[in-house]
Design an enzyme around this catalytic site. Structure first.
Site, PDB file in Angstrom:
ATOM      1  N   ARG A  54     -18.375  62.989  26.272  1.00  0.00           N
ATOM      2  CA  ARG A  54     -18.619  64.188  27.055  1.00  0.00           C
ATOM      3  C   ARG A  54     -19.472  63.864  28.273  1.00  0.00           C
ATOM      4  O   ARG A  54     -20.231  62.889  28.279  1.00  0.00           O
ATOM      5  CB  ARG A  54     -19.273  65.280  26.217  1.00  0.00           C
ATOM      6  CG  ARG A  54     -20.678  64.941  25.739  1.00  0.00           C
ATOM      7  CD  ARG A  54     -21.735  65.535  26.626  1.00  0.00           C
ATOM      8  NE  ARG A  54     -23.060  65.060  26.244  1.00  0.00           N
ATOM      9  CZ  ARG A  54     -23.658  64.019  26.805  1.00  0.00           C
ATOM     10  NH1 ARG A  54     -23.040  63.325  27.725  1.00  0.00           N
ATOM     11  NH2 ARG A  54     -24.872  63.651  26.431  1.00  0.00           N
ATOM     12  N   GLU A  60     -30.072  69.122  30.762  1.00  0.00           N
ATOM     13  CA  GLU A  60     -30.460  67.901  30.052  1.00  0.00           C
ATOM     14  C   GLU A  60     -31.725  68.106  29.228  1.00  0.00           C
ATOM     15  O   GLU A  60     -32.710  68.673  29.696  1.00  0.00           O
ATOM     16  CB  GLU A  60     -30.691  66.778  31.067  1.00  0.00           C
ATOM     17  CG  GLU A  60     -30.039  65.481  30.677  1.00  0.00           C
ATOM     18  CD  GLU A  60     -28.539  65.620  30.512  1.00  0.00           C
ATOM     19  OE1 GLU A  60     -28.070  65.613  29.351  1.00  0.00           O
ATOM     20  OE2 GLU A  60     -27.828  65.749  31.520  1.00  0.00           O
ATOM     21  N   ASP A  63     -31.073  71.172  24.730  1.00  0.00           N
ATOM     22  CA  ASP A  63     -30.310  71.647  23.575  1.00  0.00           C
ATOM     23  C   ASP A  63     -31.172  71.676  22.324  1.00  0.00           C
ATOM     24  O   ASP A  63     -31.100  72.608  21.524  1.00  0.00           O
ATOM     25  CB  ASP A  63     -29.045  70.804  23.353  1.00  0.00           C
ATOM     26  CG  ASP A  63     -29.318  69.320  23.167  1.00  0.00           C
ATOM     27  OD1 ASP A  63     -30.346  68.836  23.675  1.00  0.00           O
ATOM     28  OD2 ASP A  63     -28.490  68.642  22.522  1.00  0.00           O
ATOM     29  N   GLY A 178     -23.877  53.343  25.152  1.00  0.00           N
ATOM     30  CA  GLY A 178     -25.125  53.395  25.906  1.00  0.00           C
ATOM     31  C   GLY A 178     -24.979  53.881  27.328  1.00  0.00           C
ATOM     32  O   GLY A 178     -25.824  53.613  28.174  1.00  0.00           O
ATOM     33  N   SER A 182     -22.071  59.904  25.491  1.00  0.00           N
ATOM     34  CA  SER A 182     -22.085  60.315  24.096  1.00  0.00           C
ATOM     35  C   SER A 182     -21.091  59.561  23.222  1.00  0.00           C
ATOM     36  O   SER A 182     -20.382  60.131  22.408  1.00  0.00           O
ATOM     37  CB  SER A 182     -21.823  61.812  23.990  1.00  0.00           C
ATOM     38  OG  SER A 182     -22.223  62.295  22.740  1.00  0.00           O
ATOM     39  N   ASP A 237     -23.997  67.225  22.190  1.00  0.00           N
ATOM     40  CA  ASP A 237     -22.985  66.173  22.244  1.00  0.00           C
ATOM     41  C   ASP A 237     -21.863  66.444  21.251  1.00  0.00           C
ATOM     42  O   ASP A 237     -20.673  66.329  21.575  1.00  0.00           O
ATOM     43  CB  ASP A 237     -23.622  64.813  21.932  1.00  0.00           C
ATOM     44  CG  ASP A 237     -24.696  64.429  22.929  1.00  0.00           C
ATOM     45  OD1 ASP A 237     -24.772  65.064  23.995  1.00  0.00           O
ATOM     46  OD2 ASP A 237     -25.466  63.502  22.634  1.00  0.00           O
ATOM     47  N   LYS A 282     -30.280  55.229  22.651  1.00  0.00           N
ATOM     48  CA  LYS A 282     -31.355  56.177  22.370  1.00  0.00           C
ATOM     49  C   LYS A 282     -31.868  56.089  20.946  1.00  0.00           C
ATOM     50  O   LYS A 282     -32.986  56.516  20.667  1.00  0.00           O
ATOM     51  CB  LYS A 282     -30.920  57.612  22.689  1.00  0.00           C
ATOM     52  CG  LYS A 282     -29.824  58.202  21.819  1.00  0.00           C
ATOM     53  CD  LYS A 282     -29.489  59.606  22.301  1.00  0.00           C
ATOM     54  CE  LYS A 282     -28.446  60.270  21.421  1.00  0.00           C
ATOM     55  NZ  LYS A 282     -28.079  61.623  21.895  1.00  0.00           N
ATOM     56  N   TYR A 290     -36.493  59.358  23.390  1.00  0.00           N
ATOM     57  CA  TYR A 290     -35.824  60.581  22.949  1.00  0.00           C
ATOM     58  C   TYR A 290     -36.632  61.352  21.902  1.00  0.00           C
ATOM     59  O   TYR A 290     -36.937  62.537  22.076  1.00  0.00           O
ATOM     60  CB  TYR A 290     -34.430  60.243  22.398  1.00  0.00           C
ATOM     61  CG  TYR A 290     -33.548  61.442  22.195  1.00  0.00           C
ATOM     62  CD1 TYR A 290     -32.667  61.857  23.186  1.00  0.00           C
ATOM     63  CD2 TYR A 290     -33.590  62.171  21.008  1.00  0.00           C
ATOM     64  CE1 TYR A 290     -31.851  62.965  23.000  1.00  0.00           C
ATOM     65  CE2 TYR A 290     -32.793  63.274  20.814  1.00  0.00           C
ATOM     66  CZ  TYR A 290     -31.919  63.667  21.811  1.00  0.00           C
ATOM     67  OH  TYR A 290     -31.131  64.776  21.627  1.00  0.00           O
TER      68      TYR A 290
END
Length: 537
Positions: A54, A60, A63, A178, A182, A237, A282, A290
């Site tokens: 996606r 960003e 969510d 990476g 996603s 994602d 992440k 993250y």
């Protein structure tokens, strides 16, 4: 609602290809993995599960704060061909898996789940078994994502002594790892789907009974599954990979419940993805990137709620979106507040966040607080705070940037709502070019906020977005978690070829790349449909 629809199961490839978009040769890819499965395992697969990557157009790192986001599925995807092993060896454990990957750098893996009865259970749980699969979250491997998807199927559908099928599977994909597109969520969604399908748990008509699994249920499973590889994902994602529809972005709302609605994109401009070639894993960097941001936003929410004298339970991980709702008097049972109401409350919150600054600033623009200061601001004891906010996740920091993180979240949530409103009103706009300029402005503001407030950009992403704007992009921003990965740029439809040529000639890591190699790192994409399964007859 889109989230309540069942997962598409195709038996006709022409129907399936028609839903995926037109810029890639999907037929060649699907035929190739089926033939390779037959070559390796001596039979054709029973199913192929597909989950797309996606691109997040805007929204960003909000969510997991339960604010809405605007992603779109891309045509690049993960495919998993799977089939039951017809004659398992006698020594094979029930539910054993032989997992192979088309990419030769990933070696063959063989594993099996181990049933593990609980030490103590209630009467209602007396027949319940837990399953164990060894997933190393410290040194992440490709099969960890396959195992994560499998584990979710085991604990949800194989309690009480049932055994899953022993299977062979083959993975291929065109979502670069990476990259911020996603790939990890696509891997988890595809593996979850593959194990559901091969064990006849996906559709009622496979077994003749039981309800079909909805897209929303698959999203919830995939979110929980990805946490098993060490990433506390907010669900964007997975929702984009599962629920997306062609030709539209997807407005995904997480509060008071998961919901998704298509947002038609205006004509006259194309979104172009460019890979910075900085790999951002992440899961590996989560404790200081993250996952740290997740903890910072949660702590900021509790401190804000205390400042605003809102009720929060002692062990509750209240989110920034829930704080906004409680401040505005939102009633969850009735549904989310109107957009105009939410926008007004978000404006107020950008003033209220002053309480998140330290009492004594260590310098101009330095708004971080120590662990001790953060705990004091929360009104909790050190033991209470660590139990609620730190016992379930590993983080590493000396300064916690509560003010900057909250400022980004509230301003980014506003930009998402504005972006959506502009798209929905685009058809009646007398000036399509002004519509596109407005969207580009919001994307540029988002990039600045991601870089300066959320600090999830990196020098290469900053350079690439600047090059994109110099090459004619109307707007350009990072997409995905950041700290590497990709940018997404809004480019006038007639300027796509010239744009790609300029960027590829200017961005250092692209020099020398041609043809297929170049098309792998910078490409236009059309919004694609979400996850699906093809069943061989």
């Amino acid at each position: 609602m889109a989230a309540e629809q069942p997962i598409p199961v195709y038996t006709d490839l022409s129907d399936l290809y028609g839903s995926l978009g037109t810029s890639l040769n999907h037929a060649e890819k699907w035929n190739s993995i089926a033939e390779e499965f037959q070559r390796r395992f001596g039979r054709k697969p029973a199913y192929i599960a597909r989950a797309p990557g996606r691109v997040n157009l805007i929204g960003e790192h909000i969510d997991y704060c339960l604010f809405g986001v605007l992603p779109a599925a891309i045509e690049r995807d993960i495919l998993i061909a799977i089939g039951r092993r017809p004659n398992p060896n006698a020594e094979d454990a029930p539910g054993s898996v032989v997992a192979e990957n088309v990419q030769t750098k990933y070696t063959r893996q063989v594993f099996a789940p181990a049933p593990r009865r609980r030490a103590s259970v209630s009467e209602e749980e007396v027949r319940l078994e837990e399953w164990h699969l060894d997933i190393n979250t410290k040194q992440l491997r490709w099969e960890s994502y396959v195992k994560a998807g499998y584990y979710g199927v085991l604990i949800n559908y194989f309690a009480g002594g049932q055994n899953p099928a022993s299977v062979d599977l083959l993975v291929t994909g065109t979502v670069p790892a990476g990259s911020g597109l996603s790939s990890s969520a696509a891997m988890v969604v595809a593996s979850t789907l593959a194990f559901l399908a091969v064990n006849e748990k996906l559709e009622a008509n496979f077994t003749g009974n039981g309800p079909k699994i909805s897209k929303g249920q698959l999203v919830e499973m995939a979110v929980a599954n990805e946490k098993r590889v060490g990433v506390n994902s907010g669900g964007m994602d997975q929702a984009a990979s599962v629920i997306s529809v062609p030709s539209s972005a997807l407005y995904i709302s997480f509060f008071p419940e998961l919901s998704a609605s298509a947002v038609p994109l205006p004509t006259g401009a194309i979104f172009i993805i460019a890979n910075s070639l900085v790999v951002s894993d992440k899961a590996v960097t989560a404790k200081h990137n993250y996952n740290l941001r997740v903890v910072e936003t949660l702590a900021a929410a509790r401190i804000l709620a205390r400042h605003l004298e809102l009720k929060v339970e002692k062990t509750e991980k209240v989110t920034l979106r829930e704080v906004v709702g409680r401040l505005a008097g939102e009633v969850e049972e009735v549904g989310a507040m109107p957009v105009e109401w939410l926008l007004e409350t978000l404006k107020r919150m950008e003033r209220e966040i002053e309480c998140l600054k330290p009492k004594k600033s260590s310098g101009e623009g330095q708004f971080g607080v120590t662990m001790e200061e953060m705990i004091e601001m929360s009104g909790m004891t050190a033991e209470e705070f660590k139990e609620v906010y730190l016992s379930w996740v590993e983080v590493e920091a000396t300064q916690f940037q509560l003010y900057k993180r909250a400022k980004h979240v509230f301003s980014e949530a506003s930009r998402v709502l504005q972006f959506r409103q502009i798209c929905l009103a685009a058809e009646s706009s007398p000036s399509p070019s002004d519509v596109i300029k407005d969207l580009g402005k919001l994307m540029n503001e988002s990039q600045t906020s991601c870089d300066e407030l959320f600090q999830c950009s990196c020098p290469e992403l900053n350079e690439l977005t600047n090059i994109a704007k110099d090459a004619g992009a109307i707007g350009s921003r990072l997409t995905g978690a950041g700290w590497g990965g990709c940018t997404v740029s809004l480019v006038a439809e007639g300027d796509v070829d010239a744009f790609i040529k300029k960027v590829s000639a200017t961005y250092g890591p692209y020099k020398g790349l041609q043809d297929t190699a170049l098309s792998e790192v910078i490409f236009a994409t059309k919004p694609s449909s979400g996850a699906c399964v093809y069943k061989f007859e």
